[in-house]
Design an enzyme around this catalytic site. Structure first.
Site: not given
Ligand code: PGA
Length: 254
Positions: A12-14, A99, A101, A171, A177, A217, A238-239
């Protein structure tokens, strides 16, 4: 469309990697990640980078694309939004729904996630329903109750006939993150809880077919431990999905 084959390795590149960066990413990643017989690799680029990602993936049908969010209507005066049929037309196979966010930064409600899951299924795509508790909720012993409250209304809205199109991603908000990863034990326990709700809704055979991913993470150095935990059918990253070598290492962990 049925859910992707396990293990599911999803990035997930956000709101990161615009079109040029997306093209550069795939030039690097595809060279490091040859097609494989088992499992599925999926990326969720920002909507504006979707066409560049699709172009970069010509000739690599083993790598699938999804979008990070859709509106629940098929079309209309909703400035800034995209719809599930549009995502399907663009070549998406999956859609992230709920998600953390979206829930905590943009105030998305459970009722909206239900409508979005319905819209995604109507468009013939696979919804990846994200659920997870905040740290205060976990500390208060309410983690399962919070996850159940996010999950149950969706299960009630999705009939048995469509259940094999579902993916669930656990999640925990406190792990996203932050560099703090859930222990494989904690992840495994919540995955068992989610599976038990799926079993109650759809029966054991269908519940076993629905992939439950862990996210929060996930990094190259902890991916294997998480992915070998029973009941963890994949990861949503993500990251660490932004770096071609890092994500290729996560894919190589299974
Ligand atoms: P993270 O994000 O891997 O950067 O913690 C996971 C996610 O939000 O899906």
């Amino acid at each position: 469309m049925s859910a992707p084959q396990k293990p599911v390795l999803a990035g997930n590149w956000k709101m990161k990697h615009g079109p040029s960066e997306a093209a550069r990413f795939f030039a690097g990643f595809l060279a490091l990640h040859p097609p494989r017989e088992t499992g599925s690799v999926v990326f969720f680029p920002p909507a504006i980078s979707f066409a560049a990602a699709r172009e970069a993936l010509q000739g690599r049908p083993d790598v699938r694309l999804g979008v990070q969010n859709v509106h629940w209507e098929a079309g209309g005066a909703f400035t800034g939004e995209t719809s599930a049929p549009m995502a399907a037309d663009a070549g998406a196979a999956l859609v992230l729904v709920g998600h953390s966010e979206r829930r905590w930064v943009f105030g998305e409600t459970v009722a909206e996630t239900v409508d979005k899951v319905r819209a995604v299924l109507r468009a013939g795509l696979v919804p990846v329903l994200c659920v997870g508790e905040r740290l205060d909720e976990r500390r208060a012993g309410r983690a399962e109750a919070v996850v159940a409250a996010q999950l149950q209304p969706v299960l009630e809205a999705v009939p048995l006939a469509a259940a094999r199109s579902l993916v669930v991603a656990y999640e925990p908000v406190w792990a996203i993150g932050t560099g703090v990863v859930a222990t494989p034990d904690d992840a495994g326990a919540m995955h068992r809880f989610v599976r038990s709700r799926l079993e109650a809704a759809y029966g054991g055979e269908t519940a076993a077919a629905i992939p439950i991913l862990y996210g929060g993470s996930v990094k190259p150095d902890n991916a294997r431990e998480l992915l070998t935990e029973p009941g963890v059918d994949g990861v949503l990253v993500g990251g660490a999905s932004l770096d071609p070598a890092g994500f290729a290492a996560i894919c190589a962990a299974v």
